[in-house]
Design an enzyme around this catalytic site. Sequence first.
Site, PDB file in Angstrom:
ATOM      1  N   ASN A 110       0.809  -1.230   0.000  1.00 36.32           N
ATOM      2  CA  ASN A 110       0.000   0.000   0.000  1.00 36.32           C
ATOM      3  C   ASN A 110       0.839   1.276   0.000  1.00 36.32           C
ATOM      4  O   ASN A 110       0.418   2.284  -0.562  1.00 36.32           O
ATOM      5  CB  ASN A 110      -0.919  -0.027   1.230  1.00 36.32           C
ATOM      6  CG  ASN A 110      -1.491   1.344   1.531  1.00 36.32           C
ATOM      7  OD1 ASN A 110      -2.447   1.797   0.901  1.00 36.32           O
ATOM      8  ND2 ASN A 110      -0.897   2.045   2.504  1.00 36.32           N
ATOM      9  N   SER A 153      -3.897   2.634  -8.696  1.00 38.95           N
ATOM     10  CA  SER A 153      -4.597   3.919  -8.759  1.00 38.95           C
ATOM     11  C   SER A 153      -5.316   4.074 -10.096  1.00 38.95           C
ATOM     12  O   SER A 153      -4.872   3.543 -11.121  1.00 38.95           O
ATOM     13  CB  SER A 153      -3.591   5.061  -8.602  1.00 38.95           C
ATOM     14  OG  SER A 153      -4.209   6.299  -8.892  1.00 38.95           O
ATOM     15  N   TYR A 200       3.944   9.030 -11.353  1.00 39.99           N
ATOM     16  CA  TYR A 200       3.053   8.229 -10.496  1.00 39.99           C
ATOM     17  C   TYR A 200       2.251   7.225 -11.332  1.00 39.99           C
ATOM     18  O   TYR A 200       2.166   6.035 -10.997  1.00 39.99           O
ATOM     19  CB  TYR A 200       2.122   9.204  -9.769  1.00 39.99           C
ATOM     20  CG  TYR A 200       1.122   8.591  -8.825  1.00 39.99           C
ATOM     21  CD1 TYR A 200       1.511   8.141  -7.567  1.00 39.99           C
ATOM     22  CD2 TYR A 200      -0.227   8.492  -9.172  1.00 39.99           C
ATOM     23  CE1 TYR A 200       0.575   7.609  -6.694  1.00 39.99           C
ATOM     24  CE2 TYR A 200      -1.162   7.967  -8.306  1.00 39.99           C
ATOM     25  CZ  TYR A 200      -0.756   7.525  -7.063  1.00 39.99           C
ATOM     26  OH  TYR A 200      -1.682   6.991  -6.193  1.00 39.99           O
ATOM     27  N   ALA A 226       2.997   5.999 -14.180  1.00 41.44           N
ATOM     28  CA  ALA A 226       3.900   4.964 -14.706  1.00 41.44           C
ATOM     29  C   ALA A 226       4.089   3.853 -13.676  1.00 41.44           C
ATOM     30  O   ALA A 226       4.092   2.664 -14.020  1.00 41.44           O
ATOM     31  CB  ALA A 226       5.248   5.581 -15.075  1.00 41.44           C
ATOM     32  N   THR A 227       4.225   4.244 -12.401  1.00 43.29           N
ATOM     33  CA  THR A 227       4.432   3.210 -11.370  1.00 43.29           C
ATOM     34  C   THR A 227       3.176   2.367 -11.182  1.00 43.29           C
ATOM     35  O   THR A 227       3.242   1.156 -11.035  1.00 43.29           O
ATOM     36  CB  THR A 227       4.816   3.818 -10.000  1.00 43.29           C
ATOM     37  OG1 THR A 227       3.722   4.605  -9.477  1.00 43.29           O
ATOM     38  CG2 THR A 227       6.053   4.678 -10.097  1.00 43.29           C
ATOM     39  N   LYS A 228       2.027   3.019 -11.188  1.00 41.56           N
ATOM     40  CA  LYS A 228       0.786   2.273 -10.908  1.00 41.56           C
ATOM     41  C   LYS A 228       0.428   1.370 -12.091  1.00 41.56           C
ATOM     42  O   LYS A 228      -0.055   0.257 -11.907  1.00 41.56           O
ATOM     43  CB  LYS A 228      -0.341   3.250 -10.576  1.00 41.56           C
ATOM     44  CG  LYS A 228      -0.089   4.080  -9.302  1.00 41.56           C
ATOM     45  CD  LYS A 228       0.078   3.210  -8.066  1.00 41.56           C
ATOM     46  CE  LYS A 228       0.176   4.020  -6.789  1.00 41.56           C
ATOM     47  NZ  LYS A 228       0.287   3.179  -5.591  1.00 41.56           N
TER      48      LYS A 228
END
Length: 242
Positions: free
Chosen positions: A88, A140, A153, A155-157
Amino acid sequence: MKYALVTGGSRGIGKAICIKLASDGFYVLINYRSNKTEAEHTLAEIKNNGGDGELMQFDVSSSEEVRSVLGKWMEANTDKHIEVLVNNAGITKDNLMVFMSDDEWNTVINTNQHSFFFVTKQLLQNMIVKKNGKIINIVSLSGQKGQPGQVNYAATKGAIIAATKSLAQEVGKKKVTVNAVAPGFIKTDMTSQMDENMLKSLIPLNRFGEPEEVAEVVAFLASGKASYITGEVISVNGGMYS
Ligand code: NAP
């Protein structure tokens, strides 16, 4: 006793997940990075509700810290099995890409994406050997539809959504499930600077969500009730996108 590890359990969505899992009978390892006071509040709330758990401080973006803190806990507790992992912990450092610094890019990738590998890898082998594991990644809406100002952000999700589907296919035969939960706008410190009154018109349910509404879905995925669900991304976004 069933064991669950929740990264970023000191505040926001992670805190609500810790409290819900504890109320479902899990002994919860509450990870946090720096906010010990808030982490202690999470644990106190769990204990007030008759549950139990402990704090576990490490930076999820550091493979060394994950290995030394979580790895040492596992070595000292070989009789205990962490069967639920909720990845998380996450951060934003929003900027238009044309202005984005290397630091804004790297810190978000390290915290939101590399952490998935470091923490999951630490627990995965035991889950496979015991044929008992549930991995739940908090992703997300930004990783599903993209969001201007959040190239790092999103890209990471998006990467973690792809990793969720891939890992689910690797470990399904070993009775380990891997799923993702994709919140929209949820009322936490992360969204506290946003104007809910302005943004709620974009949301069919016409409001931001509560952390507890995300925690309910995570608790379902962590339970036996979700035993035939893997490789899924479940949106909790008030109808914004599916
Ligand atoms: P938050 O209120 O800002 O809380 C972030 C949590 O992550 C805190 O417990 C923090 O610990 C922890 N954390 C941050 N960096 C860490 C690190 N390097 N190592 C260990 N712990 C770390 O955030 P939130 O809104 O609850 O978000 C939780 C997750 O939901 C994130 O992955 C976020 O991307 C995702 N999400 C949130 C929303 C939203 O609208 N809120 C929407 C979609 C997705 P400390 O207290 O010690 O700093």
